[in-house]
Motif scaffolding. Structure first.
Motif, PDB file in Angstrom:
ATOM      1  N   SER A   1      17.884   1.604  -1.337  1.00 32.64           N
ATOM      2  CA  SER A   1      16.885   2.275  -2.165  1.00 32.64           C
ATOM      3  C   SER A   1      16.138   1.220  -2.970  1.00 32.64           C
ATOM      4  N   ALA A   2      14.868   1.515  -3.264  1.00 34.75           N
ATOM      5  CA  ALA A   2      14.035   0.564  -3.987  1.00 34.75           C
ATOM      6  C   ALA A   2      13.168   1.301  -5.001  1.00 34.75           C
ATOM      7  N   GLU A   3      13.020   0.668  -6.173  1.00 39.04           N
ATOM      8  CA  GLU A   3      12.188   1.238  -7.251  1.00 39.04           C
ATOM      9  C   GLU A   3      11.082   0.276  -7.618  1.00 39.04           C
ATOM     10  N   ASN A   4       9.907   0.854  -7.896  1.00 34.65           N
ATOM     11  CA  ASN A   4       8.734   0.111  -8.330  1.00 34.65           C
ATOM     12  C   ASN A   4       8.723   0.115  -9.856  1.00 34.65           C
ATOM     13  N   LEU A   5       8.810  -1.071 -10.451  1.00 38.52           N
ATOM     14  CA  LEU A   5       8.769  -1.185 -11.912  1.00 38.52           C
ATOM     15  C   LEU A   5       7.404  -1.649 -12.403  1.00 38.52           C
ATOM     16  N   GLY A   6       6.434  -1.807 -11.455  1.00 40.73           N
ATOM     17  CA  GLY A   6       5.164  -2.422 -11.809  1.00 40.73           C
ATOM     18  C   GLY A   6       3.933  -1.543 -11.701  1.00 40.73           C
ATOM     19  N   GLY A   7       4.078  -0.245 -11.596  1.00 38.65           N
ATOM     20  CA  GLY A   7       2.906   0.625 -11.533  1.00 38.65           C
ATOM     21  C   GLY A   7       2.265   0.641 -10.149  1.00 38.65           C
ATOM     22  N   THR A   8       1.174   1.411 -10.042  1.00 37.32           N
ATOM     23  CA  THR A   8       0.509   1.569  -8.742  1.00 37.32           C
ATOM     24  C   THR A   8      -0.923   1.046  -8.733  1.00 37.32           C
ATOM     25  N   ALA A   9      -1.368   0.435  -9.815  1.00 37.39           N
ATOM     26  CA  ALA A   9      -2.768   0.026  -9.912  1.00 37.39           C
ATOM     27  C   ALA A   9      -3.022  -1.388  -9.396  1.00 37.39           C
ATOM     28  N   THR A  10      -2.038  -2.269  -9.426  1.00 36.70           N
ATOM     29  CA  THR A  10      -2.285  -3.664  -9.052  1.00 36.70           C
ATOM     30  C   THR A  10      -2.047  -3.887  -7.564  1.00 36.70           C
ATOM     31  N   THR A  11      -2.680  -4.937  -7.073  1.00 32.63           N
ATOM     32  CA  THR A  11      -2.459  -5.329  -5.679  1.00 32.63           C
ATOM     33  C   THR A  11      -2.263  -6.839  -5.607  1.00 32.63           C
ATOM     34  N   SER A  12      -1.471  -7.251  -4.676  1.00 32.97           N
ATOM     35  CA  SER A  12      -1.143  -8.660  -4.489  1.00 32.97           C
ATOM     36  C   SER A  12      -2.311  -9.395  -3.837  1.00 32.97           C
ATOM     37  N   PRO A  13      -2.481 -10.683  -4.132  1.00 33.85           N
ATOM     38  CA  PRO A  13      -3.527 -11.468  -3.470  1.00 33.85           C
ATOM     39  C   PRO A  13      -3.158 -11.851  -2.034  1.00 33.85           C
TER      40      PRO A  13
ATOM     41  N   ARG B   1       0.828  -1.210   0.000  1.00 26.01           N
ATOM     42  CA  ARG B   1       0.000   0.000   0.000  1.00 26.01           C
ATOM     43  C   ARG B   1       0.866   1.266   0.000  1.00 26.01           C
ATOM     44  N   ILE B   2       2.027   1.228   0.667  1.00 30.04           N
ATOM     45  CA  ILE B   2       2.957   2.373   0.656  1.00 30.04           C
ATOM     46  C   ILE B   2       3.570   2.531  -0.730  1.00 30.04           C
ATOM     47  N   ILE B   3       3.899   1.414  -1.361  1.00 36.54           N
ATOM     48  CA  ILE B   3       4.461   1.456  -2.717  1.00 36.54           C
ATOM     49  C   ILE B   3       3.452   2.079  -3.677  1.00 36.54           C
ATOM     50  N   ASN B   4       2.163   1.702  -3.547  1.00 35.81           N
ATOM     51  CA  ASN B   4       1.119   2.248  -4.420  1.00 35.81           C
ATOM     52  C   ASN B   4       0.876   3.741  -4.183  1.00 35.81           C
ATOM     53  N   GLN B   5       1.149   4.236  -2.985  1.00 30.11           N
ATOM     54  CA  GLN B   5       0.938   5.654  -2.677  1.00 30.11           C
ATOM     55  C   GLN B   5       2.081   6.548  -3.159  1.00 30.11           C
ATOM     56  N   ALA B   6       3.227   5.967  -3.444  1.00 32.74           N
ATOM     57  CA  ALA B   6       4.381   6.771  -3.868  1.00 32.74           C
ATOM     58  C   ALA B   6       4.113   7.397  -5.227  1.00 32.74           C
ATOM     59  N   THR B   7       4.496   8.659  -5.380  1.00 32.02           N
ATOM     60  CA  THR B   7       4.265   9.375  -6.635  1.00 32.02           C
ATOM     61  C   THR B   7       5.398   9.159  -7.635  1.00 32.02           C
ATOM     62  N   GLU B   8       6.547   8.668  -7.159  1.00 36.70           N
ATOM     63  CA  GLU B   8       7.682   8.388  -8.041  1.00 36.70           C
ATOM     64  C   GLU B   8       7.988   6.897  -8.002  1.00 36.70           C
ATOM     65  N   THR B   9       8.723   6.420  -8.992  1.00 41.50           N
ATOM     66  CA  THR B   9       9.066   4.993  -9.015  1.00 41.50           C
ATOM     67  C   THR B   9       9.998   4.636  -7.872  1.00 41.50           C
TER      68      THR B   9
ATOM     69  N   ASN C   1       9.771 -10.720  -2.091  1.00 42.57           N
ATOM     70  CA  ASN C   1       8.748  -9.873  -2.695  1.00 42.57           C
ATOM     71  C   ASN C   1       7.418 -10.609  -2.720  1.00 42.57           C
ATOM     72  N   ALA C   2       6.476 -10.151  -1.903  1.00 45.03           N
ATOM     73  CA  ALA C   2       5.114 -10.708  -1.912  1.00 45.03           C
ATOM     74  C   ALA C   2       4.145  -9.694  -2.495  1.00 45.03           C
ATOM     75  N   THR C   3       4.660  -8.660  -3.179  1.00 48.34           N
ATOM     76  CA  THR C   3       3.812  -7.641  -3.803  1.00 48.34           C
ATOM     77  C   THR C   3       3.540  -8.017  -5.253  1.00 48.34           C
ATOM     78  N   SER C   4       2.650  -7.278  -5.882  1.00 50.80           N
ATOM     79  CA  SER C   4       2.335  -7.519  -7.296  1.00 50.80           C
ATOM     80  C   SER C   4       3.256  -6.718  -8.216  1.00 50.80           C
ATOM     81  N   LYS C   5       4.323  -6.169  -7.677  1.00 49.30           N
ATOM     82  CA  LYS C   5       5.224  -5.283  -8.432  1.00 49.30           C
ATOM     83  C   LYS C   5       6.558  -5.958  -8.722  1.00 49.30           C
ATOM     84  N   ALA C   6       7.081  -5.715  -9.903  1.00 50.23           N
ATOM     85  CA  ALA C   6       8.487  -6.016 -10.163  1.00 50.23           C
ATOM     86  C   ALA C   6       9.276  -4.888  -9.508  1.00 50.23           C
ATOM     87  N   LEU C   7      10.328  -5.234  -8.791  1.00 48.88           N
ATOM     88  CA  LEU C   7      11.061  -4.241  -8.001  1.00 48.88           C
ATOM     89  C   LEU C   7      12.565  -4.353  -8.225  1.00 48.88           C
ATOM     90  N   GLU C   8      13.243  -3.234  -8.017  1.00 51.13           N
ATOM     91  CA  GLU C   8      14.699  -3.197  -8.000  1.00 51.13           C
ATOM     92  C   GLU C   8      15.129  -2.660  -6.643  1.00 51.13           C
TER      93      GLU C   8
END
Length: 184
Positions: free
Chosen positions: A153-165, A52-60, A92-99
């Protein structure tokens, strides 16, 4: 008279035991051959960020933090460390590809060493584990001795619209170190 014979026999047996348990020459140089190299193991970092914090971030780049870490540069450790291994585990248990990037920094802020992790989205939950040796045949032990802080540092490569099950979807970074020290 009988007790004197028993006393003489007892003294002879005791004297015989003393003679049989000693060497003809004593070697006081054995201490020179003594090698004392205990192994020390400790946790270094634990960082967790919920999806949920990853989805709220305005930058990758949703996380960047410098952690003061002078344990490696303390005199006790720096003067005695021979070699060691730093083990990283990224889950990683999120729906995002991450670096995820981990930098060891000197006191002046110069990057001494970097580890980079690219991890795919869940499901299934993804776990990367990596061991980095220092000293001996590994990277220079001076990297550890001169480390004053650690940047994560961590980057979200998967957008902010999806959520993990998964109910508690997080990205988790753990690290620990295992080091051989010389005490002589």
């Amino acid at each position: 008279m009988e007790s004197i014979k028993k006393l003489i026999i007892l003294c002879c047996v005791f004297l015989g035991m003393l003679i049989s348990c000693t060497q003809q020459t004593l070697n006081f140089d054995q201490v020179d051959d003594l090698i004392a190299e205990p192994v020390m193991e400790a946790s270094i970092l634990y960082v967790e960020a919920p999806e949920r914090i990853i989805n709220q971030a305005t930058e990758t780049n949703f996380f960047s933090q410098d952690f003061n870490f002078d344990a490696f540069s303390s005199d006790f450790f720096a003067e005695r460390v021979i070699e060691g291994t730093v083990t990283y585990e990224v889950e990683n248990a999120t729906s995002k590809a991450l670096e995820v990037t981990i930098d060891f920094l000197s006191e002046s802020g110069d990057i001494l060493d970097t580890e980079f992790f690219e991890i795919g989205p869940a499901p299934p939950a993804r776990v990367l584990q990596r061991e980095i040796p220092y000293g001996g045949q590994g990277r220079s032990i001076d990297i550890l001795i001169n480390t004053s802080s650690i940047r994560v540092s961590a980057e979200n490569l998967g957008g902010t619209a999806t959520t993990s099950p998964f109910p508690n979807a997080n990205i988790t970074l753990k690290s620990k170190g295992k080091f051989k020290l010389s005490v002589l």
